[in-house]
Design an enzyme around this catalytic site. Sequence first.
Site, PDB file in Angstrom:
ATOM      1  N   ARG A   1      -7.624   3.316 -15.111  1.00 41.49           N
ATOM      2  CA  ARG A   1      -7.535   3.866 -13.604  1.00 41.49           C
ATOM      3  C   ARG A   1      -8.039   5.238 -13.262  1.00 41.49           C
ATOM      4  O   ARG A   1      -8.989   6.049 -12.899  1.00 41.49           O
ATOM      5  CB  ARG A   1      -6.488   4.141 -13.024  1.00 41.49           C
ATOM      6  CG  ARG A   1      -5.652   2.168 -12.992  1.00 41.49           C
ATOM      7  CD  ARG A   1      -3.980   2.435 -12.334  1.00 41.49           C
ATOM      8  NE  ARG A   1      -4.828   3.262 -10.697  1.00 41.49           N
ATOM      9  CZ  ARG A   1      -4.180   3.671 -10.533  1.00 41.49           C
ATOM     10  NH1 ARG A   1      -3.329   4.989 -10.897  1.00 41.49           N
ATOM     11  NH2 ARG A   1      -4.308   4.163  -9.180  1.00 41.49           N
TER      12      ARG A   1
ATOM     13  N   GLU B   1       4.281  -5.859   1.914  1.00 43.06           N
ATOM     14  CA  GLU B   1       3.797  -6.657   0.127  1.00 43.06           C
ATOM     15  C   GLU B   1       4.004  -5.593  -0.834  1.00 43.06           C
ATOM     16  O   GLU B   1       2.561  -4.690  -1.095  1.00 43.06           O
ATOM     17  CB  GLU B   1       3.114  -7.138   0.280  1.00 43.06           C
ATOM     18  CG  GLU B   1       2.926  -8.714   1.418  1.00 43.06           C
ATOM     19  CD  GLU B   1       1.581  -8.668   1.315  1.00 43.06           C
ATOM     20  OE1 GLU B   1       1.265 -10.727   1.492  1.00 43.06           O
ATOM     21  OE2 GLU B   1       0.705  -8.328   0.816  1.00 43.06           O
ATOM     22  N   PRO B   2       4.385  -4.684  -0.775  1.00 48.18           N
ATOM     23  CA  PRO B   2       4.469  -3.848  -1.537  1.00 48.18           C
ATOM     24  C   PRO B   2       4.373  -3.653  -3.401  1.00 48.18           C
ATOM     25  O   PRO B   2       5.193  -4.946  -3.845  1.00 48.18           O
ATOM     26  CB  PRO B   2       5.722  -2.616  -2.180  1.00 48.18           C
ATOM     27  CG  PRO B   2       7.422  -3.389  -1.482  1.00 48.18           C
ATOM     28  CD  PRO B   2       6.474  -4.691  -0.732  1.00 48.18           C
ATOM     29  N   GLY B   3       3.230  -3.420  -4.110  1.00 49.72           N
ATOM     30  CA  GLY B   3       3.334  -3.514  -5.686  1.00 49.72           C
ATOM     31  C   GLY B   3       3.692  -2.497  -6.017  1.00 49.72           C
ATOM     32  O   GLY B   3       4.630  -2.408  -6.974  1.00 49.72           O
TER      33      GLY B   3
ATOM     34  N   TYR C   1     -10.726   5.518 -10.537  1.00 47.30           N
ATOM     35  CA  TYR C   1     -10.742   5.771  -9.222  1.00 47.30           C
ATOM     36  C   TYR C   1     -10.142   7.562  -9.130  1.00 47.30           C
ATOM     37  O   TYR C   1     -10.365   8.601  -8.351  1.00 47.30           O
ATOM     38  CB  TYR C   1      -9.301   5.146  -8.468  1.00 47.30           C
ATOM     39  CG  TYR C   1      -8.930   4.003  -9.045  1.00 47.30           C
ATOM     40  CD1 TYR C   1      -9.946   3.275  -7.934  1.00 47.30           C
ATOM     41  CD2 TYR C   1      -8.311   3.585  -9.486  1.00 47.30           C
ATOM     42  CE1 TYR C   1      -9.715   1.660  -7.814  1.00 47.30           C
ATOM     43  CE2 TYR C   1      -7.900   2.313 -10.070  1.00 47.30           C
ATOM     44  CZ  TYR C   1      -9.033   1.329  -9.065  1.00 47.30           C
ATOM     45  OH  TYR C   1      -8.556   0.106  -9.008  1.00 47.30           O
TER      46      TYR C   1
ATOM     47  N   GLY D   1       1.104  -1.100  -0.211  1.00 46.64           N
ATOM     48  CA  GLY D   1      -0.390   0.074  -0.239  1.00 46.64           C
ATOM     49  C   GLY D   1       1.027   1.625  -0.251  1.00 46.64           C
ATOM     50  O   GLY D   1      -0.069   2.053  -0.092  1.00 46.64           O
TER      51      GLY D   1
ATOM     52  N   CYS E   1     -15.475   4.265 -26.971  1.00 52.62           N
ATOM     53  CA  CYS E   1     -16.907   4.630 -27.105  1.00 52.62           C
ATOM     54  C   CYS E   1     -17.740   4.903 -25.376  1.00 52.62           C
ATOM     55  O   CYS E   1     -18.184   4.014 -25.401  1.00 52.62           O
ATOM     56  CB  CYS E   1     -18.102   3.413 -28.349  1.00 52.62           C
ATOM     57  SG  CYS E   1     -19.333   4.443 -28.935  1.00 52.62           S
ATOM     58  N   GLU E   2     -16.971   5.853 -25.501  1.00 54.48           N
ATOM     59  CA  GLU E   2     -17.666   5.597 -23.948  1.00 54.48           C
ATOM     60  C   GLU E   2     -16.314   7.337 -23.618  1.00 54.48           C
ATOM     61  O   GLU E   2     -15.357   8.177 -23.157  1.00 54.48           O
ATOM     62  CB  GLU E   2     -16.744   4.981 -23.086  1.00 54.48           C
ATOM     63  CG  GLU E   2     -16.961   4.995 -22.207  1.00 54.48           C
ATOM     64  CD  GLU E   2     -18.200   4.163 -21.232  1.00 54.48           C
ATOM     65  OE1 GLU E   2     -18.617   3.815 -19.890  1.00 54.48           O
ATOM     66  OE2 GLU E   2     -18.172   2.424 -21.718  1.00 54.48           O
TER      67      GLU E   2
HETATM   68  C1  LIG Z   1      -3.164  -8.006   0.397  1.00 59.78           C
HETATM   69  C2  LIG Z   1      -2.483  -7.030  -0.736  1.00 59.78           C
HETATM   70  N1  LIG Z   1      -1.275  -7.021  -0.190  1.00 59.78           N
HETATM   71  C3  LIG Z   1      -0.125  -5.730  -0.575  1.00 59.78           C
HETATM   72  C4  LIG Z   1      -0.889  -4.795  -1.851  1.00 59.78           C
HETATM   73  C5  LIG Z   1      -0.149  -4.009  -2.720  1.00 59.78           C
HETATM   74  O1  LIG Z   1      -0.615  -2.879  -2.599  1.00 59.78           O
HETATM   75  P1  LIG Z   1       0.358  -1.563  -3.301  1.00 59.78           P
HETATM   76  O2  LIG Z   1       0.144  -2.244  -4.462  1.00 59.78           O
HETATM   77  O3  LIG Z   1      -0.223  -0.883  -3.141  1.00 59.78           O
HETATM   78  O4  LIG Z   1       1.236  -1.791  -3.262  1.00 59.78           O
HETATM   79  C6  LIG Z   1      -2.119  -5.103  -1.666  1.00 59.78           C
HETATM   80  C7  LIG Z   1      -3.319  -4.232  -3.008  1.00 59.78           C
HETATM   81  O5  LIG Z   1      -3.926  -3.564  -1.849  1.00 59.78           O
HETATM   82  C8  LIG Z   1      -3.462  -6.103  -1.192  1.00 59.78           C
HETATM   83  O6  LIG Z   1      -4.976  -6.394  -1.417  1.00 59.78           O
HETATM   84  N1  LIG Z   2      -5.879  -1.320  -8.590  1.00 61.48           N
HETATM   85  C1  LIG Z   2      -5.994  -0.637  -7.543  1.00 61.48           C
HETATM   86  C2  LIG Z   2      -5.748  -1.132  -6.364  1.00 61.48           C
HETATM   87  C3  LIG Z   2      -5.771  -2.222  -5.824  1.00 61.48           C
HETATM   88  C4  LIG Z   2      -4.556  -2.854  -5.454  1.00 61.48           C
HETATM   89  C5  LIG Z   2      -4.656  -4.168  -4.515  1.00 61.48           C
HETATM   90  N2  LIG Z   2      -5.691  -4.262  -3.316  1.00 61.48           N
HETATM   91  C6  LIG Z   2      -5.249   0.617  -8.284  1.00 61.48           C
HETATM   92  O1  LIG Z   2      -4.877   1.069  -9.700  1.00 61.48           O
HETATM   93  O2  LIG Z   2      -5.140   1.636  -7.657  1.00 61.48           O
END
Ligand SMILES: Cc1ncc(COP(=O)(O)O)c(C=O)c1O
Ligand SMILES: N[C@@H](CCCC[NH3+])C(=O)O
Length: 433
Positions: free
Chosen positions: A326, A286-288, A330, A244, A357-358
């Site tokens: 996105r 767990e960063p994404g 959002y 997050g 088409c939106e």
């Molecule tokens: C369980 C869990 N871990 C990790 C993430 C990774 O989130 P982010 O990409 O914001 O770091 C998410 C998405 O929100 C999640 O649901």
């Molecule tokens: N899909 C979302 C993040 C979801 C994170 C997963 N729990 C975004 O684009 O910001």
Amino acid sequence: MYLQKQLDRHYIFDNLDTVELAKEFGTPLYVISENLIKYKCSQIQNDFLNKYPNTKAAYASKAFLTLAMCKIIEREGLGLDVVSGGELFTAISAHFPMEKVMFHGNNKSFEELELAINNNVGRIIVDNLYELEILQNIAKEQNKKVKILFRINPGVPGKTHKYISTGQIDSKFGICIEEESLNFALKKTIDSPNLELMGFHFHIGSQLFDNKSYLAALNIVTGLMKNLKDKMGFITKELNIGGGFGISYSTREKTKPISFFIDPIMKSIEDNCSKLKLERPTIIIEPGRWIIGEAGITLYTIGSIKEIPNVRTYISVDGGLPDNPRPALYGAKYEAIVANRPYANRELTATIAGKCCESGDILIWDINIPYVKPGDVLAVLNTGAYNYSMASNYNRLPKPAVVLISNGKPHVIVEREKYEDLISKDKIPNHLL
Ligand SMILES: Cc1ncc(COP(=O)(O)O)c(C=O)c1O
Ligand SMILES: N[C@@H](CCCC[NH3+])C(=O)O
């Protein structure tokens, strides 16, 4: 091909001329920099894994996952967080070390859990009692001992868009900590010879800038750990605090270093554990988005330009909502550069529209931009996270290719879809032939 003389005339991303990339690979095009991913991973190594003993980090693959991405993450020494059979299958196909995979999800199917157990994934993050039951049966059937964490809901809302806040009580994710169900789940697991409860997981939300919500959740969760130790003798060996960590989508603001989040979190964990006389568990993050978000851009070709006097100018590009949902979902904000004239004066205020088409298919509202013409290349910045992974074929648009830049060379890591791919799974029943 990527001539030095063009460097000052075109927008350069990770040492490559983006106009040349657009010419060679076509548009829309996702471009990902391996260097930038590695740079982020090295910060996680230095400022988290090496700085604090007894810690682990997994990349949240929902942000962006391909076979090549699995390979990069493996080389960088991180684990992988997956949330579906499809993500898990990708990891398996890339021969990702399964003991470093964590399987999340609020409604994992029997087949998905079976796939995970067959492949000995490192941790299954159990979200609810229904899942616990299925898992117990599969583990028993296969005569295995499966290591699990419980996803708990700390009741702390994330300060972010409603759709991506998960820590509040009113959420589909996780077991509420005040509920009887947590005690029940604990007893059931402790009694099971096929399950081993290693600890807990929580995730407050995505794109968070405020590290205080983590601290509030940690107070609650360490309190719970103490309670369970005193009442049931249960020792929490692992605590996964989710991801997050937010990034900046604006060139005016810098993304916060991982230490901005990590240092107060680790201090709070250490303090709470010593106050409550608990042994500090292994801490997992767990960063994404924080790893991949700024490592990607999307290149588009500008087509029609519609000027409505005294109202607005729409500049349409050859992609949009299907490759980046996105902004529509959002209200996410992006910045863009005209790649073939990056330094031209931004004399125009215009809106970048997609080709769907939106009416809601708008990538950027009211951006200051130079005067553009059809054929110009537009680079939208910071599209690495949740763009390719959320892409659709709406309006039957083929998905763009993904090019990875590694050491100054472009590699196609996902091929551009063709029209033929769009109909490849279609079937016409006999009566319609
Ligand atoms: C369980 C869990 N871990 C990790 C993430 C990774 O989130 P982010 O990409 O914001 O770091 C998410 C998405 O929100 C999640 O649901
Ligand atoms: N899909 C979302 C993040 C979801 C994170 C997963 N729990 C975004 O684009 O910001």
